[in-house]
Write a protein that holds these residues in place. Structure first.
Motif, mmCIF file in Angstrom:
data_model
loop_
_atom_site.group_PDB
_atom_site.id
_atom_site.type_symbol
_atom_site.label_atom_id
_atom_site.label_comp_id
_atom_site.label_asym_id
_atom_site.label_seq_id
_atom_site.Cartn_x
_atom_site.Cartn_y
_atom_site.Cartn_z
ATOM 1 N N THR A 197 43.744 46.170 51.840
ATOM 2 C CA THR A 197 43.176 45.047 52.589
ATOM 3 C C THR A 197 41.840 44.605 52.003
ATOM 4 O O THR A 197 41.510 43.409 52.015
ATOM 5 C CB THR A 197 42.984 45.431 54.070
ATOM 6 O OG1 THR A 197 42.221 46.646 54.144
ATOM 7 C CG2 THR A 197 44.329 45.646 54.753
ATOM 8 N N THR A 198 41.076 45.557 51.483
ATOM 9 C CA THR A 198 39.791 45.214 50.867
ATOM 10 C C THR A 198 40.006 44.462 49.558
ATOM 11 O O THR A 198 39.315 43.471 49.274
ATOM 12 C CB THR A 198 38.971 46.491 50.609
ATOM 13 O OG1 THR A 198 38.875 47.256 51.814
ATOM 14 C CG2 THR A 198 37.575 46.145 50.128
ATOM 15 N N ARG B 296 40.459 39.319 46.382
ATOM 16 C CA ARG B 296 41.355 38.340 45.744
ATOM 17 C C ARG B 296 41.168 36.954 46.341
ATOM 18 O O ARG B 296 41.062 35.953 45.618
ATOM 19 C CB ARG B 296 42.804 38.793 45.934
ATOM 20 C CG ARG B 296 43.862 37.813 45.427
ATOM 21 C CD ARG B 296 45.168 38.031 46.176
ATOM 22 N NE ARG B 296 45.019 37.789 47.607
ATOM 23 C CZ ARG B 296 45.829 38.302 48.535
ATOM 24 N NH1 ARG B 296 46.824 39.108 48.194
ATOM 25 N NH2 ARG B 296 45.632 38.021 49.811
ATOM 26 N N ASP B 297 41.103 36.881 47.653
ATOM 27 C CA ASP B 297 40.934 35.586 48.318
ATOM 28 C C ASP B 297 39.592 34.958 47.978
ATOM 29 O O ASP B 297 39.491 33.735 47.769
ATOM 30 C CB ASP B 297 41.069 35.752 49.832
ATOM 31 C CG ASP B 297 42.479 36.151 50.255
ATOM 32 O OD1 ASP B 297 43.405 36.017 49.423
ATOM 33 O OD2 ASP B 297 42.637 36.603 51.403
ATOM 34 N N ASP B 298 38.549 35.776 47.921
ATOM 35 C CA ASP B 298 37.225 35.250 47.581
ATOM 36 C C ASP B 298 37.172 34.796 46.126
ATOM 37 O O ASP B 298 36.475 33.822 45.789
ATOM 38 C CB ASP B 298 36.153 36.307 47.848
ATOM 39 C CG ASP B 298 35.837 36.443 49.333
ATOM 40 O OD1 ASP B 298 36.321 35.610 50.126
ATOM 41 O OD2 ASP B 298 35.115 37.388 49.697
ATOM 42 N N GLU B 299 37.900 35.482 45.247
ATOM 43 C CA GLU B 299 37.963 35.056 43.851
ATOM 44 C C GLU B 299 38.694 33.720 43.734
ATOM 45 O O GLU B 299 38.278 32.842 42.958
ATOM 46 C CB GLU B 299 38.662 36.126 43.005
ATOM 47 C CG GLU B 299 39.006 35.706 41.578
ATOM 48 C CD GLU B 299 37.800 35.585 40.650
ATOM 49 O OE1 GLU B 299 38.009 35.548 39.421
ATOM 50 O OE2 GLU B 299 36.661 35.519 41.142
ATOM 51 N N HIS C 145 35.898 26.431 42.876
ATOM 52 C CA HIS C 145 34.628 25.708 42.744
ATOM 53 C C HIS C 145 34.064 25.797 41.320
ATOM 54 O O HIS C 145 32.946 25.342 41.072
ATOM 55 C CB HIS C 145 33.593 26.266 43.730
ATOM 56 C CG HIS C 145 33.898 25.973 45.152
ATOM 57 N ND1 HIS C 145 34.805 26.715 45.888
ATOM 58 C CD2 HIS C 145 33.426 25.008 45.997
ATOM 59 C CE1 HIS C 145 34.864 26.233 47.122
ATOM 60 N NE2 HIS C 145 34.046 25.202 47.209
ATOM 61 N N ALA C 146 34.816 26.402 40.408
ATOM 62 C CA ALA C 146 34.324 26.628 39.047
ATOM 63 C C ALA C 146 34.939 25.636 38.075
ATOM 64 O O ALA C 146 35.855 24.881 38.397
ATOM 65 C CB ALA C 146 34.652 28.054 38.615
ATOM 66 N N LEU D 30 27.125 33.383 45.568
ATOM 67 C CA LEU D 30 28.143 34.424 45.706
ATOM 68 C C LEU D 30 29.273 34.309 44.701
ATOM 69 O O LEU D 30 29.950 35.299 44.406
ATOM 70 C CB LEU D 30 28.737 34.391 47.122
ATOM 71 C CG LEU D 30 27.813 34.782 48.268
ATOM 72 C CD1 LEU D 30 28.531 34.610 49.597
ATOM 73 C CD2 LEU D 30 27.336 36.218 48.102
ATOM 74 N N ARG D 31 29.518 33.103 44.181
ATOM 75 C CA ARG D 31 30.699 32.903 43.317
ATOM 76 C C ARG D 31 30.704 33.822 42.090
ATOM 77 O O ARG D 31 31.687 34.521 41.850
ATOM 78 C CB ARG D 31 30.771 31.444 42.848
ATOM 79 C CG ARG D 31 30.494 30.377 43.881
ATOM 80 C CD ARG D 31 31.566 30.224 44.904
ATOM 81 N NE ARG D 31 31.344 28.975 45.656
ATOM 82 C CZ ARG D 31 31.856 28.708 46.841
ATOM 83 N NH1 ARG D 31 32.663 29.581 47.410
ATOM 84 N NH2 ARG D 31 31.603 27.571 47.452
ATOM 85 N N PRO D 32 29.624 33.876 41.303
ATOM 86 C CA PRO D 32 29.646 34.745 40.122
ATOM 87 C C PRO D 32 29.699 36.232 40.476
ATOM 88 O O PRO D 32 30.191 37.042 39.691
ATOM 89 C CB PRO D 32 28.337 34.397 39.400
ATOM 90 C CG PRO D 32 27.947 33.065 39.926
ATOM 91 C CD PRO D 32 28.404 33.053 41.343
ATOM 92 N N VAL D 33 29.173 36.599 41.637
ATOM 93 C CA VAL D 33 29.222 38.003 42.062
ATOM 94 C C VAL D 33 30.667 38.452 42.250
ATOM 95 O O VAL D 33 31.095 39.503 41.748
ATOM 96 C CB VAL D 33 28.426 38.200 43.370
ATOM 97 C CG1 VAL D 33 28.661 39.597 43.937
ATOM 98 C CG2 VAL D 33 26.943 37.963 43.136
#
Length: 229
Positions: free
Chosen positions: A100-101, A106-109, A115-116, A138-141
């Motif tokens: 689940t983590t 995956r969803d955040d990526e 947005h990239a 947060l995107r590059p993180v």
């Protein structure tokens, strides 16, 4: 923002440095946090080189104009850090991440890449130059976390024995134990030196018999052998 700029960037990966913004002794709850509000998140992004000066200024202006949005994004950042901490601290301890983590990552990526854009950079690389949203830091993180999990040797992800920072061990023989020798490595060496010196002084203290072996009473060489008359 002084707390942010004093932070040591020793993780070897942007996602690991993000996890390290919350610190504490090994085996205990975190007792210090670099990120306390959205402005600190932006300052951290600039400090790490994730954001340019122009992006930093624009994000601060947007946060002032949309305080509720900035607060919501900051809470999202804390959630992101929490599950990245679970992933990388777990790997450092030899545990596999929960499905689940990984699904959350995956969803955040997927959101980050939405947005990239792909820019030529000695090849091609994902950039977020056109992303002007509050979630830009947060995107590059998230992308760095994916890169570490998919291209690196996870056995090299370790936790400092002194402060619990996570880092990527790039030493040839995988022998790195500390976030840095200048900080926790030196402190541990000093601790061992002091402990060894204290132990030696106790052993050498007058009247101390704990380290002495019992000896037999000297024999009287002039006494006749037993049984003789």
């Amino acid at each position: 923002m002084e707390t942010v700029t004093r932070m040591r960037l020793v993780g070897g990966n942007l996602a690991l440095d993000f996890v390290n913004t919350r610190v504490g002794p090994p085996g205990a709850a975190p007792d210090d946090d670099v990120l306390t509000s959205y402005p600190e998140l932006v300052a951290w992004g600039r400090y790490t080189g994730d954001l340019t000066d122009a992006e930093t200024t624009a994000l601060r202006r947007r946060a002032r104009a949309d305080a509720a949005g900035a607060d919501a994004t900051f809470l999202r950042a804390l959630h992101t850090r929490a599950y990245l901490d679970e992933i990388f601290q777990g790997l450092a301890a030899g545990r596999s991440p929960e499905p689940t983590t990984l699904a959350q990552l995956r969803d955040d990526e997927a959101d980050a890449l939405a947005h990239a854009r792909l820019d030529p950079d000695g090849g091609f690389a994902w950039t977020w130059r056109d992303d002007h949203s509050l979630a830009r830091p947060l995107r590059p993180v998230v992308h760095a976390a994916i890169g570490l999990l998919t291209t690196a040797t996870t056995e090299r992800i370790k936790r400092c024995e002194g402060c619990s920072f996570v880092f990527y061990d790039e030493s040839k023989n995988r022998s790195r134990r500390w976030c840095s020798m200048e900080d926790c490595g030196t402190a541990e060496k000093m601790r061992r030196y002091v402990a060894a010196r204290r132990s030696r002084l106790i052993r050498e203290r007058p009247g101390n018999t704990t380290s002495r072996q019992p000896t037999e009473a000297p024999k009287d060489l002039t006494a006749p052998p037993a049984g003789s008359t």
